[in-house]
Write a protein that holds these residues in place. Structure first.
Motif, PDB file in Angstrom:
ATOM      1  N   THR A  17     -53.238 -68.631 -35.594  1.00 17.02           N
ATOM      2  CA  THR A  17     -52.043 -68.707 -34.757  1.00 17.02           C
ATOM      3  C   THR A  17     -52.340 -69.453 -33.467  1.00 17.02           C
ATOM      4  OG1 THR A  17     -52.538 -66.556 -33.768  1.00 17.02           O
ATOM      5  CG2 THR A  17     -51.088 -66.569 -35.690  1.00 17.02           C
ATOM      6  N   ALA A  18     -53.548 -70.005 -33.362  1.00 14.79           N
ATOM      7  CA  ALA A  18     -53.960 -70.769 -32.180  1.00 14.79           C
ATOM      8  C   ALA A  18     -53.245 -72.121 -32.157  1.00 14.79           C
ATOM      9  CB  ALA A  18     -55.469 -70.964 -32.201  1.00 14.79           C
ATOM     10  N   PRO A  19     -53.402 -72.899 -31.096  1.00 11.78           N
ATOM     11  CA  PRO A  19     -52.766 -74.213 -31.016  1.00 11.78           C
ATOM     12  C   PRO A  19     -53.134 -75.130 -32.181  1.00 11.78           C
ATOM     13  CG  PRO A  19     -53.781 -73.623 -28.920  1.00 11.78           C
ATOM     14  CD  PRO A  19     -54.162 -72.565 -29.917  1.00 11.78           C
ATOM     15  N   ALA A  20     -52.400 -76.207 -32.307  1.00 13.81           N
ATOM     16  CA  ALA A  20     -52.562 -77.139 -33.426  1.00 13.81           C
ATOM     17  C   ALA A  20     -53.954 -77.741 -33.523  1.00 13.81           C
ATOM     18  CB  ALA A  20     -51.530 -78.247 -33.321  1.00 13.81           C
ATOM     19  N   SER A  21     -54.773 -77.611 -32.491  1.00 16.19           N
ATOM     20  CA  SER A  21     -56.114 -78.180 -32.562  1.00 16.19           C
ATOM     21  C   SER A  21     -57.032 -77.386 -33.492  1.00 16.19           C
ATOM     22  CB  SER A  21     -56.737 -78.236 -31.158  1.00 16.19           C
ATOM     23  OG  SER A  21     -56.869 -76.922 -30.654  1.00 16.19           O
ATOM     24  N   ALA A  22     -56.591 -76.200 -33.922  1.00 21.63           N
ATOM     25  CA  ALA A  22     -57.386 -75.397 -34.854  1.00 21.63           C
ATOM     26  C   ALA A  22     -57.440 -76.110 -36.210  1.00 21.63           C
ATOM     27  CB  ALA A  22     -56.772 -74.011 -35.004  1.00 21.63           C
ATOM     28  N   LYS A  38     -61.683 -57.004 -48.394  1.00 24.11           N
ATOM     29  CA  LYS A  38     -62.755 -56.683 -47.451  1.00 24.11           C
ATOM     30  C   LYS A  38     -62.943 -57.818 -46.445  1.00 24.11           C
ATOM     31  CE  LYS A  38     -67.577 -55.269 -47.294  1.00 24.11           C
ATOM     32  NZ  LYS A  38     -68.784 -54.946 -48.075  1.00 24.11           N
ATOM     33  N   ALA A  39     -62.922 -59.059 -46.916  1.00 26.80           N
ATOM     34  CA  ALA A  39     -63.054 -60.211 -46.022  1.00 26.80           C
ATOM     35  C   ALA A  39     -61.837 -60.322 -45.104  1.00 26.80           C
ATOM     36  CB  ALA A  39     -63.232 -61.485 -46.836  1.00 26.80           C
ATOM     37  N   ALA A  40     -60.674 -60.037 -45.627  1.00 26.58           N
ATOM     38  CA  ALA A  40     -59.450 -60.092 -44.818  1.00 26.58           C
ATOM     39  C   ALA A  40     -59.469 -59.041 -43.719  1.00 26.58           C
ATOM     40  CB  ALA A  40     -58.224 -59.898 -45.706  1.00 26.58           C
ATOM     41  N   ALA A  41     -60.073 -57.901 -43.977  1.00 27.26           N
ATOM     42  CA  ALA A  41     -60.138 -56.825 -42.986  1.00 27.26           C
ATOM     43  C   ALA A  41     -60.832 -57.303 -41.718  1.00 27.26           C
ATOM     44  CB  ALA A  41     -60.853 -55.612 -43.567  1.00 27.26           C
ATOM     45  N   GLY A  42     -61.870 -58.085 -41.873  1.00 25.83           N
ATOM     46  CA  GLY A  42     -62.570 -58.608 -40.711  1.00 25.83           C
ATOM     47  C   GLY A  42     -61.705 -59.541 -39.888  1.00 25.83           C
ATOM     48  N   ALA A  43     -60.884 -60.328 -40.547  1.00 27.00           N
ATOM     49  CA  ALA A  43     -60.002 -61.264 -39.846  1.00 27.00           C
ATOM     50  C   ALA A  43     -58.888 -60.537 -39.100  1.00 27.00           C
ATOM     51  CB  ALA A  43     -59.415 -62.266 -40.829  1.00 27.00           C
ATOM     52  N   LEU A  44     -58.468 -59.384 -39.603  1.00 27.30           N
ATOM     53  CA  LEU A  44     -57.368 -58.656 -38.969  1.00 27.30           C
ATOM     54  C   LEU A  44     -57.711 -58.175 -37.561  1.00 27.30           C
ATOM     55  CD1 LEU A  44     -56.006 -56.550 -41.946  1.00 27.30           C
ATOM     56  CD2 LEU A  44     -54.822 -58.397 -40.735  1.00 27.30           C
ATOM     57  N   SER A  45     -58.990 -58.082 -37.246  1.00 27.99           N
ATOM     58  CA  SER A  45     -59.380 -57.633 -35.909  1.00 27.99           C
ATOM     59  C   SER A  45     -59.166 -58.711 -34.844  1.00 27.99           C
ATOM     60  CB  SER A  45     -60.845 -57.188 -35.912  1.00 27.99           C
ATOM     61  OG  SER A  45     -61.680 -58.285 -36.211  1.00 27.99           O
ATOM     62  N   ASP A  46     -58.899 -59.942 -35.270  1.00 30.07           N
ATOM     63  CA  ASP A  46     -58.657 -61.056 -34.348  1.00 30.07           C
ATOM     64  C   ASP A  46     -57.171 -61.409 -34.393  1.00 30.07           C
ATOM     65  OD1 ASP A  46     -58.422 -63.487 -33.008  1.00 30.07           O
ATOM     66  OD2 ASP A  46     -60.225 -64.345 -33.916  1.00 30.07           O
ATOM     67  N   PRO A  47     -56.428 -61.215 -33.288  1.00 29.81           N
ATOM     68  CA  PRO A  47     -54.988 -61.489 -33.308  1.00 29.81           C
ATOM     69  C   PRO A  47     -54.641 -62.960 -33.546  1.00 29.81           C
ATOM     70  CG  PRO A  47     -55.712 -60.881 -31.108  1.00 29.81           C
ATOM     71  CD  PRO A  47     -56.888 -60.706 -32.011  1.00 29.81           C
ATOM     72  N   ALA A  48     -55.603 -63.859 -33.425  1.00 31.89           N
ATOM     73  CA  ALA A  48     -55.346 -65.279 -33.668  1.00 31.89           C
ATOM     74  C   ALA A  48     -55.498 -65.648 -35.144  1.00 31.89           C
ATOM     75  CB  ALA A  48     -56.284 -66.137 -32.822  1.00 31.89           C
TER      76      ALA A  48
END
Length: 71
Positions: A17-22, A38-48
């Motif tokens: 959800t970061a700017p278009a430069s991502a 399990k891999a998705a769970a780790g990503a959920l901790s980052d709001p971006a």
């Protein structure tokens, strides 16, 4: 969801959800849906980061579905 579905392959894509430069999101293949969750769970901790999973059957699992499943 059927228990057997958890043992089938699935693709995980983490959208930013970061700017278009991502960098563009690239799907990653997992041998089982369990591994993808399990891999998705780790990503959920980052709001971006917004993880989305597509099952072998074509079912699309949203970040909210993943959160609910994990809880």
């Amino acid at each position: 969801m059927e228990t057997e579905a958890l043992e089938r392959p699935a693709d995980l894509t983490i959208w930013r959800t970061a700017p278009a430069s991502a960098p563009l999101a690239q799907p990653e293949r997992f041998n089982t849906l369990r591994e993808a969750i399990k891999a998705a769970a780790g990503a959920l901790s980052d709001p971006a980061k917004q993880p989305w999973i597509i099952t072998e059957e074509g079912e699309i699992l949203s970040p909210n579905w993943i959160r609910t499943y994990l809880n």
